[in-house]
Design an enzyme around this catalytic site. Structure first.
Site, short mmCIF file in Angstrom:
data_model
loop_
_atom_site.label_atom_id
_atom_site.label_comp_id
_atom_site.label_asym_id
_atom_site.label_seq_id
_atom_site.Cartn_x
_atom_site.Cartn_y
_atom_site.Cartn_z
N ASN A 198 47.34 -0.50 117.21
CA ASN A 198 47.93 -1.16 118.92
C ASN A 198 48.10 -1.84 117.62
O ASN A 198 47.38 -3.34 117.60
CB ASN A 198 46.56 -1.30 119.88
CG ASN A 198 47.93 -1.92 120.44
OD1 ASN A 198 48.82 -2.24 121.01
ND2 ASN A 198 47.04 -1.77 122.07
N ARG A 202 50.17 2.72 119.71
CA ARG A 202 50.54 2.91 120.59
C ARG A 202 52.01 1.86 120.97
O ARG A 202 52.19 1.16 119.87
CB ARG A 202 49.36 1.75 121.42
CG ARG A 202 49.79 1.39 123.15
CD ARG A 202 49.36 0.54 123.24
NE ARG A 202 49.31 -0.06 124.75
CZ ARG A 202 49.69 -1.78 125.15
NH1 ARG A 202 49.02 -2.58 123.98
NH2 ARG A 202 49.79 -1.79 126.72
N HIS A 249 51.23 1.19 131.04
CA HIS A 249 48.90 1.70 130.85
C HIS A 249 48.83 3.39 131.09
O HIS A 249 48.03 3.74 131.52
CB HIS A 249 48.19 1.00 132.10
CG HIS A 249 47.98 -0.15 132.22
ND1 HIS A 249 48.16 -1.64 133.16
CD2 HIS A 249 48.15 -1.73 130.69
CE1 HIS A 249 47.32 -2.22 132.78
NE2 HIS A 249 47.57 -2.86 131.41
N ARG A 281 49.57 -12.47 135.92
CA ARG A 281 51.08 -11.68 136.31
C ARG A 281 51.27 -12.30 137.90
O ARG A 281 49.66 -11.86 138.65
CB ARG A 281 51.36 -10.74 135.50
CG ARG A 281 51.70 -11.20 134.33
CD ARG A 281 52.53 -9.51 133.64
NE ARG A 281 51.68 -9.51 132.42
CZ ARG A 281 50.67 -7.73 131.86
NH1 ARG A 281 51.25 -7.39 132.85
NH2 ARG A 281 50.51 -7.33 130.79
N GLU A 285 41.41 3.55 126.02
CA GLU A 285 43.19 4.25 125.50
C GLU A 285 43.25 4.29 123.60
O GLU A 285 43.48 5.57 123.94
CB GLU A 285 43.85 3.14 125.32
CG GLU A 285 44.13 2.72 127.54
CD GLU A 285 44.67 1.19 127.39
OE1 GLU A 285 43.82 0.03 127.48
OE2 GLU A 285 45.82 0.98 128.06
#
Ligand code: AMP
Length: 399
Positions: A5, A89, A178, A239, A382
């Site tokens: 990643n 990823r 996601h 955010r 993940e």
């Protein structure tokens, strides 16, 4: 399988044995490209042993070199014949990439061409892929996209109600993110219920520093809270999530902020941190319990948004077979789970206070036995999902 990643200044990695899903090693190489040469790698071996080194990382190649050295010290070097492929990823696949994809020169070009949609992430992902490719040109490299699981969104959910020609010309639509987490967790939730993913409708709440919800019907994603970028939807660590787009015009015209300043405000200085100065939910819950008003309001805004999405996604799905919490906050914060589900008995949703407060490593139910809508906590993974998808693509023959 090696899973990478790659961010702009860091590479997270994991080595997985696909015969049994075991984690053989993993870690983080960070501060890539920082002046002063203060790169750092933190490596964890399969037996839990942890090593840390600081050394210069002028670029991603240097960082991946150090990853290779750490793996070799565990007897698992990047030159190992057992290494089947590298799974990467990649944040944005646009409408072009809806499946795990074997990397070729053309694919890399296309991923690079999606940069305007993910200016921070896609270039870093491409750099990671190029570096791994240079290191082991013989090895298949597979790109697994964060957006792919949401490619099944019906047009009613994916299209913004803006001028069709303008939207299409500039690729303005909802993509969702996601995806590997929502896919992994929705499947695992079906497993927890002893059913097939194709049989169940699930709402997944991925509540980490970034946060998103998804509605998954029979294993197919039909709605998700993030949009063209990961800014839309739930309240997140830094955010804002949903907001009247006219706030942007107002801040520009009346507040005199530049577009870059608004971007920075909404992506990095809003959400929980903007509301109360903290983005760690543990700290917010602690401050709230001590009577801190800003922390209490931040918690309430966060939870109110979640509850709206639970209600909306119940309507989208019609029938909900499980409500699932995952990621840092979802897996660990009993107060958030309790507040998000309080008073939803009318929807069949309720948590058992003792089960909810309990801690446990694996996937578990926190609703009372026989609840109409089981509420579950499912740890996300993940990296495992990226490895699983990449491995399914390249098959099992080691090279
Ligand atoms: P993630 O992005 O999934 O790694 O989640 C990171 C976030 O999880 C942190 O910012 C924390 O707010 C939250 N978190 C981690 N552990 C806990 C905990 N024990 N209780 C509440 N929140 C937690």
């Amino acid at each position: 399988m090696l899973v990478l990643n790659s961010g702009s200044s860091s590479v997270k990695y994991q080595l997985l044995d696909m015969a049994d899903g075991r984690r053989l090693a993993g870690g983080l190489a960070e501060r890539i490209g920082e002046s002063g040469g203060g790169g750092r790698i933190v490596h964890t071996s399969g037996d839990g042993g942890r090593r840390e080194r600081t050394l210069p990382f002028p670029d991603h190649a240097a960082a991946l070199g150090a990853v290779g050295e750490e793996l070799r010290a565990d007897g698992l070097g990047l030159d190992s014949p057992g290494l089947a492929a590298v799974g990467h990823r990649v944040v944005h696949g646009g409408t072009r990439f809806t499946e795990p994809t074997l990397v070729t020169d053309e694919v890399l070009e296309e991923v690079r061409a999606l940069t305007p949609l993910a200016p921070l992430h896609n270039p870093a992902n491409v750099t990671g892929i190029e570096t791994a490719r240079a290191l082991r040109p013989d090895l298949p490299q597979v790109a697994v996209f964060d957006t792919a699981f949401h490619a099944t969104l019906p047009e009613a959910a994916a299209r913004y109600a803006v001028d069709r020609a303008v939207a299409d010309r500039f690729s303005v639509r909802r993509y969702g993110f996601h995806g590997t987490s929502h896919q992994y967790v929705s499947r695992a939730a079906a497993g927890l219920l002893g059913r097939e993913p194709s049989e169940v409708n699930v709402i997944v709440l991925h509540l980490g520093n970034g946060a998103s919800a998804s509605a998954v019907a029979g294993g197919v994603c039909v709605e998700t809270s993030m949009g063209m970028t990961p800014l839309e939807g739930l309240v997140m660590g830094t955010r804002s999530g949903d907001l009247d787009p006219a706030v942007v015009f107002h801040l520009s015209r009346v507040g005199g902020l530049t577009m870059d300043e608004v971007d920075d405000l909404l992506n990095r200085r809003s959400g929980l941190v903007g509301l109360c100065g903290d983005n760690d939910m543990r700290e917010i819950v602690r401050r709230r319990e001590e009577g801190d008003r800003e922390a209490a309001v931040a918690f309430d805004v966060y939870v109110h948004r979640l509850r709206k999405y639970i209600g909306a996604y119940t309507a989208v799905l019609g029938r909900v077979d499980a409500l699932v919490f995952t990621a840092g906050v979802g897996e660990n914060s009993a107060p958030v789970r309790a507040a998000a589900t309080a008073g939803l008995e009318g929807l069949g949703i309720t948590v058992d206070p003792e089960l909810n407060a309990g801690r446990g490593g694996g996937a578990r139910l926190v609703s009372p036995p026989g609840a109409r809508v089981p509420v579950a906590v499912v740890p996300t993974d993940e990296e495992f999902e990226i490895a699983r998808q990449a491995f399914a693509l390249v098959g099992r023959s080691p090279r």
